[in-house]
Design a protein around this motif. Structure first.
Motif, PDB file in Angstrom:
ATOM      1  N   ALA A  37       5.161   6.390  -1.775  1.00 19.26           N
ATOM      2  CA  ALA A  37       6.177   6.561  -0.643  1.00 19.26           C
ATOM      3  C   ALA A  37       7.105   5.376  -1.221  1.00 19.26           C
ATOM      4  O   ALA A  37       8.318   5.903  -1.058  1.00 19.26           O
ATOM      5  N   ALA A  38       6.963   4.208  -1.409  1.00 17.84           N
ATOM      6  CA  ALA A  38       8.244   3.117  -1.258  1.00 17.84           C
ATOM      7  C   ALA A  38       8.641   3.393  -2.744  1.00 17.84           C
ATOM      8  O   ALA A  38       9.769   3.150  -2.919  1.00 17.84           O
ATOM      9  N   THR A  39       7.966   3.826  -3.754  1.00 15.84           N
ATOM     10  CA  THR A  39       8.499   4.146  -5.127  1.00 15.84           C
ATOM     11  C   THR A  39       9.611   5.465  -4.876  1.00 15.84           C
ATOM     12  O   THR A  39      10.877   5.396  -5.097  1.00 15.84           O
ATOM     13  N   LEU A  40       9.248   6.264  -3.934  1.00 16.07           N
ATOM     14  CA  LEU A  40      10.281   7.418  -3.668  1.00 16.07           C
ATOM     15  C   LEU A  40      11.277   6.921  -2.742  1.00 16.07           C
ATOM     16  O   LEU A  40      12.670   7.469  -2.886  1.00 16.07           O
ATOM     17  N   MET A  41      11.097   5.759  -2.034  1.00 11.89           N
ATOM     18  CA  MET A  41      12.408   5.325  -1.107  1.00 11.89           C
ATOM     19  C   MET A  41      12.970   3.989  -1.857  1.00 11.89           C
ATOM     20  O   MET A  41      14.005   3.520  -1.191  1.00 11.89           O
ATOM     21  N   LYS A  42      12.706   3.968  -3.058  1.00 19.04           N
ATOM     22  CA  LYS A  42      13.369   2.761  -3.846  1.00 19.04           C
ATOM     23  C   LYS A  42      13.300   1.275  -3.224  1.00 19.04           C
ATOM     24  O   LYS A  42      14.292   0.626  -3.247  1.00 19.04           O
ATOM     25  N   LEU A  43      12.115   1.006  -2.600  1.00 17.77           N
ATOM     26  CA  LEU A  43      11.774  -0.030  -2.131  1.00 17.77           C
ATOM     27  C   LEU A  43      11.877  -1.274  -3.230  1.00 17.77           C
ATOM     28  O   LEU A  43      11.306  -1.021  -4.152  1.00 17.77           O
ATOM     29  N   THR A  44      11.963  -2.652  -2.823  1.00 17.21           N
ATOM     30  CA  THR A  44      11.785  -3.785  -3.602  1.00 17.21           C
ATOM     31  C   THR A  44      10.464  -3.603  -3.755  1.00 17.21           C
ATOM     32  O   THR A  44       9.649  -3.466  -3.104  1.00 17.21           O
ATOM     33  N   PRO A  45       9.779  -4.646  -4.712  1.00 19.01           N
ATOM     34  CA  PRO A  45       8.539  -4.846  -4.680  1.00 19.01           C
ATOM     35  C   PRO A  45       7.791  -5.710  -3.528  1.00 19.01           C
ATOM     36  O   PRO A  45       6.792  -5.300  -3.013  1.00 19.01           O
ATOM     37  N   ALA A  46       8.431  -6.475  -2.847  1.00 17.05           N
ATOM     38  CA  ALA A  46       8.098  -7.290  -1.639  1.00 17.05           C
ATOM     39  C   ALA A  46       8.166  -6.250  -0.668  1.00 17.05           C
ATOM     40  O   ALA A  46       7.118  -6.156   0.213  1.00 17.05           O
ATOM     41  N   GLU A  47       9.036  -5.326  -0.424  1.00 15.76           N
ATOM     42  CA  GLU A  47       9.243  -4.190   0.645  1.00 15.76           C
ATOM     43  C   GLU A  47       8.052  -3.251   0.251  1.00 15.76           C
ATOM     44  O   GLU A  47       7.601  -2.839   1.244  1.00 15.76           O
ATOM     45  N   THR A  48       7.799  -3.026  -0.746  1.00 13.10           N
ATOM     46  CA  THR A  48       6.681  -2.053  -1.245  1.00 13.10           C
ATOM     47  C   THR A  48       5.158  -2.560  -0.725  1.00 13.10           C
ATOM     48  O   THR A  48       4.504  -1.760  -0.394  1.00 13.10           O
ATOM     49  N   ASP A  49       4.930  -4.009  -0.795  1.00 12.88           N
ATOM     50  CA  ASP A  49       3.893  -4.591  -0.585  1.00 12.88           C
ATOM     51  C   ASP A  49       3.518  -4.379   0.953  1.00 12.88           C
ATOM     52  O   ASP A  49       2.646  -3.996   1.483  1.00 12.88           O
ATOM     53  N   ALA A  50       4.814  -4.617   1.728  1.00 13.88           N
ATOM     54  CA  ALA A  50       4.779  -4.725   3.279  1.00 13.88           C
ATOM     55  C   ALA A  50       4.661  -3.147   3.764  1.00 13.88           C
ATOM     56  O   ALA A  50       3.871  -2.858   4.754  1.00 13.88           O
ATOM     57  N   TYR A  51       5.278  -2.521   2.935  1.00 13.68           N
ATOM     58  CA  TYR A  51       5.086  -0.869   3.481  1.00 13.68           C
ATOM     59  C   TYR A  51       3.724  -0.604   3.165  1.00 13.68           C
ATOM     60  O   TYR A  51       3.180   0.413   4.217  1.00 13.68           O
ATOM     61  N   ALA A  52       2.937  -0.740   2.062  1.00 11.78           N
ATOM     62  CA  ALA A  52       1.606  -0.308   1.816  1.00 11.78           C
ATOM     63  C   ALA A  52       0.611  -0.745   2.967  1.00 11.78           C
ATOM     64  O   ALA A  52      -0.192  -0.181   3.178  1.00 11.78           O
ATOM     65  N   LYS A  53       0.745  -2.155   3.166  1.00 12.96           N
ATOM     66  CA  LYS A  53       0.255  -2.705   4.357  1.00 12.96           C
ATOM     67  C   LYS A  53       0.236  -2.047   5.555  1.00 12.96           C
ATOM     68  O   LYS A  53      -0.665  -1.689   6.664  1.00 12.96           O
ATOM     69  N   ALA A  54       1.633  -1.509   6.050  1.00 11.08           N
ATOM     70  CA  ALA A  54       1.891  -0.672   7.035  1.00 11.08           C
ATOM     71  C   ALA A  54       1.150   0.681   7.115  1.00 11.08           C
ATOM     72  O   ALA A  54       0.792   0.978   8.114  1.00 11.08           O
ATOM     73  N   VAL A  55       1.072   1.194   6.195  1.00  4.88           N
ATOM     74  CA  VAL A  55       0.535   2.632   5.823  1.00  4.88           C
ATOM     75  C   VAL A  55      -0.821   2.329   6.154  1.00  4.88           C
ATOM     76  O   VAL A  55      -1.595   3.153   6.806  1.00  4.88           O
ATOM     77  N   VAL A  56      -1.648   1.086   5.519  1.00  4.20           N
ATOM     78  CA  VAL A  56      -3.065   1.159   5.875  1.00  4.20           C
ATOM     79  C   VAL A  56      -3.348   0.837   7.313  1.00  4.20           C
ATOM     80  O   VAL A  56      -4.346   1.290   7.867  1.00  4.20           O
ATOM     81  N   GLN A  57      -2.294   0.181   8.044  1.00  3.96           N
ATOM     82  CA  GLN A  57      -2.472  -0.199   9.356  1.00  3.96           C
ATOM     83  C   GLN A  57      -2.293   1.036  10.235  1.00  3.96           C
ATOM     84  O   GLN A  57      -2.953   1.198  11.265  1.00  3.96           O
TER      85      GLN A  57
END
Length: 107
Positions: A37-57
């Motif tokens: 999803a972060a790739t589709l939203m064109k997030l930065t690598p740091a934002e991607t990591d944070a977003y992936a953690k948010a999805v897990v939560q």
């Protein structure tokens, strides 16, 4: 009775192991979904990591996958990504297969 007790302990151990593996596959899948999803939203690598953690939560909100699907669909729609429920569910299935592959066959 010791044979019966040993057998019972073996079943309990297998059940616990199976549950742990299922939990790890689901957590890995959710991380992969967050990265997708972060790739589709064109997030930065740091934002991607944070977003992936948010999805897990997000998966801890309720039983099942609906909380994850709802989060992904809402976030992707809010970011202006043209995606529907079927695409998110298809990604969920694909990432489940990938997560299982990664955990069973570590690189």
């Amino acid at each position: 009775m010791t044979t019966f007790d040993d057998r019972e302990r073996a079943f309990e151990t297998k059940f616990a192991r199976d549950e742990e593996v299922a939990f790890r596959i689901t957590a890995r899948r959710n991380r992969l979904l967050g990265q997708w999803a972060a790739t589709l939203m064109k997030l930065t690598p740091a934002e991607t990591d944070a977003y992936a953690k948010a999805v897990v939560q997000a998966d801890f909100e309720e039983a099942g996958d609906e909380d994850v699907v709802r989060k992904l669909l809402g976030d992707l729609t809010a970011a202006g990504v043209d995606v529907d429920d079927a695409a998110v569910r298809r990604a969920l299935e694909e990432q489940t297969v990938e997560a299982r592959r990664q955990l069973i066959q570590p690189e």
